[in-house]
Design a protein around this motif. Structure first.
Motif, PDB file in Angstrom:
ATOM      1  N   SER A  35      -4.551  12.441  -0.910  1.00 26.33           N
ATOM      2  CA  SER A  35      -3.683  11.121  -1.061  1.00 26.33           C
ATOM      3  C   SER A  35      -2.458  12.151  -1.862  1.00 26.33           C
ATOM      4  CB  SER A  35      -3.653  10.507  -1.705  1.00 26.33           C
ATOM      5  OG  SER A  35      -5.018   9.456  -1.093  1.00 26.33           O
ATOM      6  N   GLU A  76       7.575   5.873  -2.986  1.00 28.99           N
ATOM      7  CA  GLU A  76       6.587   5.799  -3.525  1.00 28.99           C
ATOM      8  C   GLU A  76       5.671   6.969  -4.466  1.00 28.99           C
ATOM      9  OE1 GLU A  76       1.881   6.281  -1.532  1.00 28.99           O
ATOM     10  OE2 GLU A  76       3.197   7.549  -0.603  1.00 28.99           O
ATOM     11  N   HIS A 110       7.418   2.262  -4.297  1.00 29.58           N
ATOM     12  CA  HIS A 110       5.523   1.225  -4.167  1.00 29.58           C
ATOM     13  C   HIS A 110       4.511   2.465  -4.147  1.00 29.58           C
ATOM     14  CE1 HIS A 110       6.552  -1.479  -0.307  1.00 29.58           C
ATOM     15  NE2 HIS A 110       7.590  -1.830  -1.268  1.00 29.58           N
ATOM     16  N   SER A 112      -0.376   3.284  -4.703  1.00 27.75           N
ATOM     17  CA  SER A 112      -1.076   1.966  -4.446  1.00 27.75           C
ATOM     18  C   SER A 112      -2.301   2.867  -5.033  1.00 27.75           C
ATOM     19  CB  SER A 112      -2.299   2.504  -2.954  1.00 27.75           C
ATOM     20  OG  SER A 112      -3.103   3.559  -2.808  1.00 27.75           O
ATOM     21  N   ALA A 134       0.075  -3.438   2.977  1.00 23.98           N
ATOM     22  CA  ALA A 134      -0.237  -2.250   3.136  1.00 23.98           C
ATOM     23  C   ALA A 134       0.970  -0.703   4.043  1.00 23.98           C
ATOM     24  CB  ALA A 134      -1.954  -1.764   3.501  1.00 23.98           C
ATOM     25  N   TRP A 135       0.105   0.670   3.642  1.00 24.65           N
ATOM     26  CA  TRP A 135       1.252   1.609   4.686  1.00 24.65           C
ATOM     27  C   TRP A 135      -0.002   2.900   5.223  1.00 24.65           C
ATOM     28  CZ3 TRP A 135       2.375   0.609  -0.279  1.00 24.65           C
ATOM     29  CH2 TRP A 135       2.191   1.750  -0.911  1.00 24.65           C
ATOM     30  N   TYR A 138      -3.892   2.733   3.584  1.00 25.05           N
ATOM     31  CA  TYR A 138      -4.122   2.158   3.341  1.00 25.05           C
ATOM     32  C   TYR A 138      -3.829   0.706   4.188  1.00 25.05           C
ATOM     33  CZ  TYR A 138      -2.688   5.186  -0.389  1.00 25.05           C
ATOM     34  OH  TYR A 138      -2.632   6.513  -0.403  1.00 25.05           O
ATOM     35  N   SER A 144      -7.943  -0.627  -1.849  1.00 21.18           N
ATOM     36  CA  SER A 144      -6.813  -0.168  -2.423  1.00 21.18           C
ATOM     37  C   SER A 144      -5.984  -1.362  -2.531  1.00 21.18           C
ATOM     38  CB  SER A 144      -6.294   0.842  -1.478  1.00 21.18           C
ATOM     39  OG  SER A 144      -7.060   2.011  -1.180  1.00 21.18           O
ATOM     40  N   CYS A 146      -1.930  -2.160  -2.475  1.00 28.79           N
ATOM     41  CA  CYS A 146      -0.440  -1.391  -2.174  1.00 28.79           C
ATOM     42  C   CYS A 146       0.075  -2.174  -3.295  1.00 28.79           C
ATOM     43  CB  CYS A 146      -0.308  -1.071  -0.818  1.00 28.79           C
ATOM     44  SG  CYS A 146      -1.405   0.022  -0.020  1.00 28.79           S
TER      45      CYS A 146
END
Length: 151
Positions: A35, A76, A110, A112, A134-135, A138, A144, A146
Motif C-alpha cells: 500500500s 493521505e 485521510h 486507512s 472508503a476509497w 479499501y 480496513s 478508513c
C-alpha cells in the motif's frame, strides 16, 4: 526531538519501514508494504523521520495526495510508525504531517488502518479522526478502517 523530511528510499527510512512492516505483520498478518509507494514524496507530499537529540531514529510518517476522493483536496497519511517505548513520537509525527498537509493546501487528511490494529484505531480516535467513506482498494474491505479529519 526533530522531525525532518527524508528520502523514503534512504537507509534510515528503510530501517523504520522494515520495523513498521514487521510490527504490522505480527498484528494484522499483512505488512502493508503493497500500500506504499516510496515515491510518495511529490510536490504535495513527503516522507518524514523523527529523531531524538542524539540522532537516534524514533519514527516515520508519509504524506501524499489522495486522488479520487470526492471532497478534495485530501491528503493521505501513510506508513505512520513510532518505535516502541518512544512516548509522544506518534503524536508529534501526526501533528507534523497535519501541519505539512495544511501547507500543501489539503482541507482534510485521510488514512486507512486495519480494524485489528486496536492501538492505531484508539490513537487516531484520540486525535480527532473519524470514519470516512472508503476509497480505492479499501472499498468493501471489511478488515480496513478508513478515517479522516478536517484540518
Amino acid at each position: 526531538m526533530t522531525i525532518l523530511a527524508a528520502d523514503a528510499t534512504g537507509p534510515d527510512a528503510q530501517l523504520l519501514l522494515d520495523a513498521l512492516s514487521g510490527a504490522l505483520l505480527r498484528i494484522n498478518g499483512d505488512s502493508g508494504r503493497s500500500s506504499f509507494d516510496v515515491e510518495a514524496a511529490t510536490p504535495r507530499g513527503g516522507f518524514y523521520i523523527a529523531r531524538d537529540g542524539a540522532g537516534e531514529l524514533l519514527g516515520c510518517a508519509a504524506l501524499r495526495p489522495l486522488d479520487g476522493v470526492a471532497d478534495s483536496p485530501v491528503g493521505e497519511l501513510k506508513r505512520m510508525y513510532a518505535r516502541p517505548g518512544s512516548a509522544g513520537v506518534g503524536a508529534a509525527l501526526l501533528a507534523h504531517v497535519e501541519a505539512q498537509a495544511r501547507c500543501f493546501g489539503y482541507a482534510r487528511l485521510h488514512l486507512s488502518t486495519r480494524v485489528a490494529n486496536r492501538r492505531a484505531m484508539a490513537f487516531y480516535a484520540k486525535h480527532g479522526y473519524a470514519p470516512v467513506n472508503a476509497w480505492g482498494k479499501y472499498v468493501g474491505a471489511a478488515q480496513s478502517a478508513c478515517l479522516g479529519k478536517q484540518l
